[in-house]
Design a protein around this motif. Sequence first.
Motif, PDB file in Angstrom:
ATOM      1  N   ARG A  36       0.919  -1.102  -0.200  1.00 33.56           N
ATOM      2  CA  ARG A  36      -0.128   0.032   0.080  1.00 33.56           C
ATOM      3  C   ARG A  36       0.718   1.399   0.127  1.00 33.56           C
ATOM      4  O   ARG A  36       0.650   2.294  -0.722  1.00 33.56           O
ATOM      5  N   LEU A  37       1.905   1.341   0.868  1.00 34.83           N
ATOM      6  CA  LEU A  37       2.888   2.676   0.870  1.00 34.83           C
ATOM      7  C   LEU A  37       3.605   2.634  -0.492  1.00 34.83           C
ATOM      8  O   LEU A  37       3.621   3.811  -0.681  1.00 34.83           O
ATOM      9  N   GLU A  38       3.863   1.452  -0.825  1.00 32.61           N
ATOM     10  CA  GLU A  38       4.716   1.730  -2.333  1.00 32.61           C
ATOM     11  C   GLU A  38       3.777   2.082  -3.384  1.00 32.61           C
ATOM     12  O   GLU A  38       4.432   2.986  -4.213  1.00 32.61           O
ATOM     13  N   LYS A  39       2.421   1.934  -3.263  1.00 31.35           N
ATOM     14  CA  LYS A  39       1.939   2.435  -4.363  1.00 31.35           C
ATOM     15  C   LYS A  39       1.337   4.067  -3.999  1.00 31.35           C
ATOM     16  O   LYS A  39       1.414   4.823  -4.990  1.00 31.35           O
ATOM     17  N   HIS A  40       1.409   4.329  -2.745  1.00 28.21           N
ATOM     18  CA  HIS A  40       0.902   5.884  -2.390  1.00 28.21           C
ATOM     19  C   HIS A  40       2.075   6.556  -2.134  1.00 28.21           C
ATOM     20  O   HIS A  40       1.830   8.069  -2.584  1.00 28.21           O
ATOM     21  N   LEU A  41       3.174   6.491  -1.663  1.00 35.51           N
ATOM     22  CA  LEU A  41       4.245   7.261  -1.347  1.00 35.51           C
ATOM     23  C   LEU A  41       4.681   8.159  -2.483  1.00 35.51           C
ATOM     24  O   LEU A  41       4.941   9.453  -2.323  1.00 35.51           O
ATOM     25  N   PRO A  42       4.793   7.756  -3.695  1.00 36.53           N
ATOM     26  CA  PRO A  42       5.358   8.390  -4.728  1.00 36.53           C
ATOM     27  C   PRO A  42       4.689   9.716  -5.415  1.00 36.53           C
ATOM     28  O   PRO A  42       4.962  10.649  -5.396  1.00 36.53           O
ATOM     29  N   GLU A  43       3.104   9.264  -5.094  1.00 39.28           N
ATOM     30  CA  GLU A  43       2.178  10.419  -5.255  1.00 39.28           C
ATOM     31  C   GLU A  43       2.070  11.284  -4.092  1.00 39.28           C
ATOM     32  O   GLU A  43       1.942  12.518  -4.169  1.00 39.28           O
ATOM     33  N   TRP A  44       2.131  10.942  -3.034  1.00 46.64           N
ATOM     34  CA  TRP A  44       2.198  11.737  -1.795  1.00 46.64           C
ATOM     35  C   TRP A  44       3.286  12.501  -1.542  1.00 46.64           C
ATOM     36  O   TRP A  44       3.287  13.656  -1.236  1.00 46.64           O
ATOM     37  N   LEU A  45       4.509  12.130  -1.939  1.00 50.53           N
ATOM     38  CA  LEU A  45       5.829  13.038  -1.903  1.00 50.53           C
ATOM     39  C   LEU A  45       6.518  13.441  -2.914  1.00 50.53           C
ATOM     40  O   LEU A  45       7.414  13.802  -3.167  1.00 50.53           O
ATOM     41  N   THR A  46       5.708  13.691  -4.241  1.00 51.15           N
ATOM     42  CA  THR A  46       6.285  14.233  -5.444  1.00 51.15           C
ATOM     43  C   THR A  46       6.527  15.469  -5.158  1.00 51.15           C
ATOM     44  O   THR A  46       5.945  16.177  -4.578  1.00 51.15           O
ATOM     45  N   GLY A  47       7.903  15.594  -5.577  1.00 49.67           N
ATOM     46  CA  GLY A  47       8.255  17.111  -5.363  1.00 49.67           C
ATOM     47  C   GLY A  47       9.127  17.233  -4.143  1.00 49.67           C
ATOM     48  O   GLY A  47       9.951  18.182  -3.937  1.00 49.67           O
ATOM     49  N   GLN A  48       9.029  16.239  -3.169  1.00 52.89           N
ATOM     50  CA  GLN A  48       9.638  16.239  -1.870  1.00 52.89           C
ATOM     51  C   GLN A  48      10.889  15.392  -1.961  1.00 52.89           C
ATOM     52  O   GLN A  48      11.806  15.500  -1.401  1.00 52.89           O
ATOM     53  N   VAL A  49      10.847  14.277  -2.526  1.00 48.57           N
ATOM     54  CA  VAL A  49      11.611  12.898  -2.920  1.00 48.57           C
ATOM     55  C   VAL A  49      11.993  12.797  -4.116  1.00 48.57           C
ATOM     56  O   VAL A  49      11.108  12.772  -4.957  1.00 48.57           O
ATOM     57  N   GLY A  50      13.183  12.857  -4.464  1.00 49.93           N
ATOM     58  CA  GLY A  50      13.845  12.591  -5.765  1.00 49.93           C
ATOM     59  C   GLY A  50      14.190  10.949  -6.300  1.00 49.93           C
ATOM     60  O   GLY A  50      13.815  10.989  -7.561  1.00 49.93           O
ATOM     61  N   HIS A  51      14.183  10.372  -5.265  1.00 47.10           N
ATOM     62  CA  HIS A  51      14.293   8.793  -5.438  1.00 47.10           C
ATOM     63  C   HIS A  51      13.679   7.951  -4.474  1.00 47.10           C
ATOM     64  O   HIS A  51      13.842   8.222  -3.186  1.00 47.10           O
ATOM     65  N   PHE A  52      13.024   6.792  -4.967  1.00 43.11           N
ATOM     66  CA  PHE A  52      12.469   5.817  -4.067  1.00 43.11           C
ATOM     67  C   PHE A  52      12.936   4.662  -4.302  1.00 43.11           C
ATOM     68  O   PHE A  52      13.129   3.959  -5.333  1.00 43.11           O
ATOM     69  N   PHE A  53      13.582   4.002  -2.999  1.00 38.39           N
ATOM     70  CA  PHE A  53      14.238   2.614  -3.156  1.00 38.39           C
ATOM     71  C   PHE A  53      13.769   1.736  -2.217  1.00 38.39           C
ATOM     72  O   PHE A  53      12.874   2.174  -1.407  1.00 38.39           O
ATOM     73  N   ARG A  54      13.467   0.500  -2.381  1.00 36.10           N
ATOM     74  CA  ARG A  54      13.107  -0.468  -1.985  1.00 36.10           C
ATOM     75  C   ARG A  54      14.136  -1.615  -1.460  1.00 36.10           C
ATOM     76  O   ARG A  54      14.880  -2.076  -2.416  1.00 36.10           O
ATOM     77  N   VAL A  55      14.376  -2.262  -0.353  1.00 35.76           N
ATOM     78  CA  VAL A  55      15.137  -3.344   0.111  1.00 35.76           C
ATOM     79  C   VAL A  55      14.061  -4.336   0.496  1.00 35.76           C
ATOM     80  O   VAL A  55      13.415  -4.245   1.640  1.00 35.76           O
ATOM     81  N   ASP A  56      14.346  -5.651  -0.093  1.00 32.31           N
ATOM     82  CA  ASP A  56      13.528  -6.703   0.437  1.00 32.31           C
ATOM     83  C   ASP A  56      14.555  -7.396   1.760  1.00 32.31           C
ATOM     84  O   ASP A  56      15.613  -7.934   1.390  1.00 32.31           O
ATOM     85  N   VAL A  57      13.698  -7.557   2.643  1.00 28.72           N
ATOM     86  CA  VAL A  57      14.591  -7.808   3.732  1.00 28.72           C
ATOM     87  C   VAL A  57      14.592  -9.336   3.803  1.00 28.72           C
ATOM     88  O   VAL A  57      15.450  -9.913   4.629  1.00 28.72           O
ATOM     89  N   GLN A  58      13.995 -10.074   3.006  1.00 28.97           N
ATOM     90  CA  GLN A  58      14.256 -11.712   2.736  1.00 28.97           C
ATOM     91  C   GLN A  58      15.321 -11.886   2.108  1.00 28.97           C
ATOM     92  O   GLN A  58      16.055 -12.908   2.352  1.00 28.97           O
ATOM     93  N   ARG A  59      15.684 -10.880   1.043  1.00 27.02           N
ATOM     94  CA  ARG A  59      16.934 -11.090   0.197  1.00 27.02           C
ATOM     95  C   ARG A  59      18.086 -10.253   0.885  1.00 27.02           C
ATOM     96  O   ARG A  59      19.265 -11.004   0.664  1.00 27.02           O
ATOM     97  N   SER A  60      17.801  -9.480   1.416  1.00 25.06           N
ATOM     98  CA  SER A  60      19.076  -8.587   2.038  1.00 25.06           C
ATOM     99  C   SER A  60      18.891  -8.539   3.689  1.00 25.06           C
ATOM    100  O   SER A  60      18.770  -7.462   4.338  1.00 25.06           O
ATOM    101  N   THR A  61      19.031  -9.523   4.282  1.00 24.98           N
ATOM    102  CA  THR A  61      18.965  -9.727   5.653  1.00 24.98           C
ATOM    103  C   THR A  61      20.217  -9.154   6.400  1.00 24.98           C
ATOM    104  O   THR A  61      19.643  -8.470   7.506  1.00 24.98           O
ATOM    105  N   ALA A  62      21.156  -8.889   5.720  1.00 32.71           N
ATOM    106  CA  ALA A  62      22.308  -8.136   6.508  1.00 32.71           C
ATOM    107  C   ALA A  62      21.794  -6.714   6.658  1.00 32.71           C
ATOM    108  O   ALA A  62      22.255  -6.152   7.503  1.00 32.71           O
ATOM    109  N   MET A  63      21.281  -6.072   5.515  1.00 25.84           N
ATOM    110  CA  MET A  63      20.812  -4.639   5.576  1.00 25.84           C
ATOM    111  C   MET A  63      19.788  -4.403   6.739  1.00 25.84           C
ATOM    112  O   MET A  63      19.954  -3.362   7.203  1.00 25.84           O
ATOM    113  N   ALA A  64      18.775  -5.507   6.595  1.00 28.31           N
ATOM    114  CA  ALA A  64      17.579  -5.187   7.608  1.00 28.31           C
ATOM    115  C   ALA A  64      18.383  -5.339   9.018  1.00 28.31           C
ATOM    116  O   ALA A  64      17.906  -4.518   9.924  1.00 28.31           O
ATOM    117  N   ARG A  65      19.281  -6.185   9.366  1.00 19.79           N
ATOM    118  CA  ARG A  65      19.992  -6.317  10.597  1.00 19.79           C
ATOM    119  C   ARG A  65      20.779  -4.807  11.048  1.00 19.79           C
ATOM    120  O   ARG A  65      20.630  -4.395  12.014  1.00 19.79           O
TER     121      ARG A  65
END
Length: 112
Positions: A36-65
Amino acid sequence: MHFVELSEFDFHARLAATGDIALVMFSGPDCGACRRLEKHLPEWLTGQVGHFFRVDVQRSTAMARAYEVFHLPALFVFVHGQYHGPLHAEAAPAPMIEALRKLISEPAHEEP
């Protein structure tokens, strides 16, 4: 604008290459709130945020830790590649914008 996938292998390099505000969302494939957030954040924060990134915690467990992610979704803000902290706000446009503006007005912090 859409979310670009980051992994533990390109996380820091890609964020360092951004020239403005970047929002990183730690999420998982089974997280409905994340979708839900992934769908809405780009429209809510247009003009505020230049780049939107996602980290999958199941694939990148070291980053999540490393970022001490215990609940999903978890949002973090970077400005010109510098870590500014976690973004905590109600999942609605006005509270997100207000929390983001407050966070980026403060100096950068050391990454966790």
